[in-house]
Enzyme design. Structure first.
Site, PDB file in Angstrom:
ATOM      1  N   GLU A 109      10.081  -5.769   3.969  1.00 32.15           N
ATOM      2  CA  GLU A 109      10.256  -7.078   3.329  1.00 32.15           C
ATOM      3  C   GLU A 109       9.913  -7.011   1.848  1.00 32.15           C
ATOM      4  OE1 GLU A 109       8.861  -7.927   7.636  1.00 32.15           O
ATOM      5  OE2 GLU A 109       8.422  -6.475   6.044  1.00 32.15           O
TER       6      GLU A 109
ATOM      7  N   HIS B  89      -2.972 -38.377  10.821  1.00 36.12           N
ATOM      8  CA  HIS B  89      -1.753 -39.145  11.095  1.00 36.12           C
ATOM      9  C   HIS B  89      -0.688 -38.268  11.744  1.00 36.12           C
ATOM     10  CE1 HIS B  89      -3.129 -42.718   8.835  1.00 36.12           C
ATOM     11  NE2 HIS B  89      -3.829 -41.809   8.160  1.00 36.12           N
TER      12      HIS B  89
ATOM     13  N   LYS C  45       8.798  -4.291  13.886  1.00 34.67           N
ATOM     14  CA  LYS C  45       9.333  -3.603  12.702  1.00 34.67           C
ATOM     15  C   LYS C  45      10.235  -2.444  13.110  1.00 34.67           C
ATOM     16  CE  LYS C  45       5.365  -4.380   9.608  1.00 34.67           C
ATOM     17  NZ  LYS C  45       4.321  -3.673   8.837  1.00 34.67           N
TER      18      LYS C  45
ATOM     19  N   GLY D 170      -5.236  -5.153   5.363  1.00 34.53           N
ATOM     20  CA  GLY D 170      -4.459  -6.105   4.557  1.00 34.53           C
ATOM     21  C   GLY D 170      -5.023  -7.508   4.576  1.00 34.53           C
ATOM     22  N   ARG D 171      -5.455  -7.961   5.742  1.00 29.30           N
ATOM     23  CA  ARG D 171      -5.958  -9.341   5.858  1.00 29.30           C
ATOM     24  C   ARG D 171      -7.350  -9.503   5.270  1.00 29.30           C
ATOM     25  NH1 ARG D 171      -5.473  -6.601  10.408  1.00 29.30           N
ATOM     26  NH2 ARG D 171      -7.174  -6.371  11.910  1.00 29.30           N
TER      27      ARG D 171
ATOM     28  N   GLU E 143      -4.760 -11.757  13.997  1.00 29.58           N
ATOM     29  CA  GLU E 143      -4.396 -10.351  13.888  1.00 29.58           C
ATOM     30  C   GLU E 143      -5.593  -9.459  14.209  1.00 29.58           C
ATOM     31  OE1 GLU E 143      -1.164  -8.957  11.047  1.00 29.58           O
ATOM     32  OE2 GLU E 143      -2.934  -8.089  10.083  1.00 29.58           O
TER      33      GLU E 143
ATOM     34  N   LYS F 202       0.832  -1.207   0.000  1.00 29.33           N
ATOM     35  CA  LYS F 202       0.000   0.000   0.000  1.00 29.33           C
ATOM     36  C   LYS F 202       0.866   1.258   0.000  1.00 29.33           C
ATOM     37  CE  LYS F 202      -3.757  -0.007   2.508  1.00 29.33           C
ATOM     38  NZ  LYS F 202      -4.732   0.085   3.618  1.00 29.33           N
TER      39      LYS F 202
END
Length: 545
Positions: free
Chosen positions: A216, A388, A508, A271-272, A357, A210
């Site tokens: 990152e 399993h 951050k 964002g999510r 979040e 954005k």
């Protein structure tokens, strides 16, 4: 604003549930089913081709009545209306919460600060459609004139988890002549492995940020830029091999991307909650604009169900209230999401961010420390693999772990008996978790007496089962919206803000402070705690050596 300043645990509806819990906490699901032969038909809800069986939960009619009363007294109806109106319910950031506008039909009106945002949403969708059609048809060429065959999405958090999950989920519908890769981790190993076998002349990078400043994402984007320019021999190649999903035209242009190829989204999209916006450009290229819009229609159908259905027949509300029951009264700390479909391999990882979040908060809307559990830990993986791995703990461990099982009646790739065997396992697991196997039943099977305690299953483990016909783009949209709204309902009842994420920021800030301490040859003085200082010094010594 909060509906009530009365702390949650002091409200009469909460205290009524506490009293009720003491009366029913030890009732076994075997008893509940024995007392009501129709239970498996009554405790169900169906909407938009999603069928929810919640009969294998440790609830009675009275439990559900009290939980629904809790939702009503928490002001859930008003809060839903406020979100759909575009009110700025994200109070700490003074923003509207309008992921629902990303899938609204063209003729709908949703007003923020005096402006109907729906036309802008559709303008971006149309721009995405035009661009994805050009890439899919081969009309968009790379710098050397070659057709684009590889799409690499560079993002992190919602800008990666969303499109990556949805691409895997809808891979059946994707163009198999295109290779899609997703780069998020700042660990250089991921970038190297994701690009190792790609031809730069045939590769398009979608940089999703954005602000176009995310550490990152921009680190990976600059590595991609160098990889591309070094191979193709010209800075001019950037404009043909990079597009951006951003709002920062200045930084996008500085990077070398033509701002005509910048796709916008808005501050009222978290964002999510964003992969059905321009963040989903890679997905649209993969499955085509028609399938993408079918997915949006599925989102919208569930939005409308959530907005209009009475709470007692409202899928997100029911799921949310059941989660409250176990989280806050039984003390369960986790929820396992268990899709019985290979294509939903990243579904639970996506829901981890969505839920944890959003509702991983410890202060309420008045800024007071809460004295109750909020968001649960979300985990799981597709069946039958999980059977399993970790199901042993769910069946016979000491922890109560509510589970959501998700399955489909029809396989996308019919193959002999495979799908019937898959679904038989789903149904068997929910039955075994609910009813278990008593010591008497084990002994009657002729099991040696010393083994009986080890082969006894207490049962009484709660599960929801969600069934649908097929895994289609539309169905995926409905499932995601179902869980989005479930998280919102729980946040409303807990009286927290589900739409900020300040907890992401502190790490951050500290990382930016430490970076020069690792890279600077002059070794600046360290002023952290003794542990962090020692770790940095050891890193610097070993790096030199």
């Amino acid at each position: 604003m909060s509906v009530s300043v009365t702390p949650l645990t002091q409200r009469p509806a909460w205290q009524a549930l506490e009293d009720h819990y003491q009366k029913v906490k030890d009732i076994h699901l075997r008893t509940l089913f024995a007392q009501d032969p129709k239970r498996g038909e009554r405790f169900t809800c169906e909407a938009e081709d999603l069928y929810l069986d919640y009969s294998k939960n440790r609830v009675t009619d009275e439990t559900m009545r009290l939980l629904l009363q809790l939702a009503e007294t928490a002001g859930l109806r008003e809060r839903i209306d406020a979100m759909f109106r575009g009110d700025k319910i994200n109070i700490t950031e003074k923003r509207a919460v309008l992921h629902i506008a990303l899938r609204a039909p063209k003729d709908q009106s949703i007003v923020v600060d005096g402006e109907n945002v729906v036309p802008a949403v559709h303008a971006v969708l149309d721009k995405m459609t035009d661009f994805s059609n050009r890439v899919r048809s081969g009309a968009w060429k790379g710098y050397t004139g070659k057709r684009i065959r590889n799409i690499v999405n560079i993002g992190i958090g919602g800008s990666d988890l969303g499109p990556y999950m949805a691409y895997d989920a809808l891979k059946y519908y994707s163009d198999r002549d295109l290779t899609l890769r997703f780069v998020s981790n700042i660990d250089g190993n991921e970038f190297v492995e994701c690009t190792r076998d790609l031809d730069p002349a045939e590769t398009l990078f979608i940089v999703s940020s954005k602000t176009f400043t995310t550490l990152e994402t921009l680190t990976n984007a600059h590595s991609a830029r160098k990889w591309c320019v070094d191979a193709l021999g010209s800075e001019q190649a950037v404009a043909k091999h990079f597009v951006a999903v951003s709002t920062n035209a200045t930084e996008v242009a500085k990077f070398g991307i033509d701002t005509a190829n910048m796709f916008e989204f808005w501050d009222w999209v978290g964002g999510r909650y964003s992969y059905d916006s321009a963040i989903g450009l890679s997905l649209m290229i993969a499955i085509g604009s028609e399938k993408f819009r079918e997915m949006l229609a599925g989102f919208h159908a569930m939005d409308e169900h959530f907005r209009t259905a009475p709470f007692e027949r409202n899928l997100p509300v029911i799921l949310a209230l059941l989660g409250i029951w176990y989280n806050n009264f039984f003390g369960a700390e986790t929820v396992a999401i268990l899709p019985y479909d290979y294509y939903l391999g990243r579904f639970t990882s996506y829901l981890q961010q969505l839920d944890m979040e959003s509702d991983g908060k410890s202060v309420d809307l008045e800024g007071r420390r809460v004295n109750y559990q909020t968001g649960p830990i979300i985990w799981g993986q597709p069946g039958t693999n999980g059977q399993h791995a970790f199901y042993q703990l769910i069946h016979q461990g000491t922890k109560l772990i509510p589970c959501d099982f998700i399955g489909f009646v029809h396989a996308l790739n019919p193959l002999g008996r495979h799908h019937d065997l898959l679904m038989a396992n789903l149904f068997a697991q929910t039955e075994a978790l609910a009813f278990g196997k008593t010591a008497e039943e084990v002994a009657a099977d002729g099991v040696a007496s010393f083994q009986v305690p080890h082969r006894t299953f207490e049962g009484n483990h709660p599960t929801n089962t969600i069934l649908s016909s097929h895994l289609t783009p539309e169905t995926l949209g409905k499932l995601i919206a179902l869980y989005e709204h479930k998280v919102f309902v729980q946040g409303t009842i807990w009286n927290i803000n589900s739409f900020d994420q300040w907890g992401v920021e502190l790490g951050k800030v500290l990382a930016n402070r430490i970076i020069p301490e690792l890279e600077n040859g002059s070794e600046p003085e360290l002023t952290h705690d003794s542990s962090t200082n020692s770790l940095i010094r050891r890193y610097r010594r070993m790096k030199k050596a």
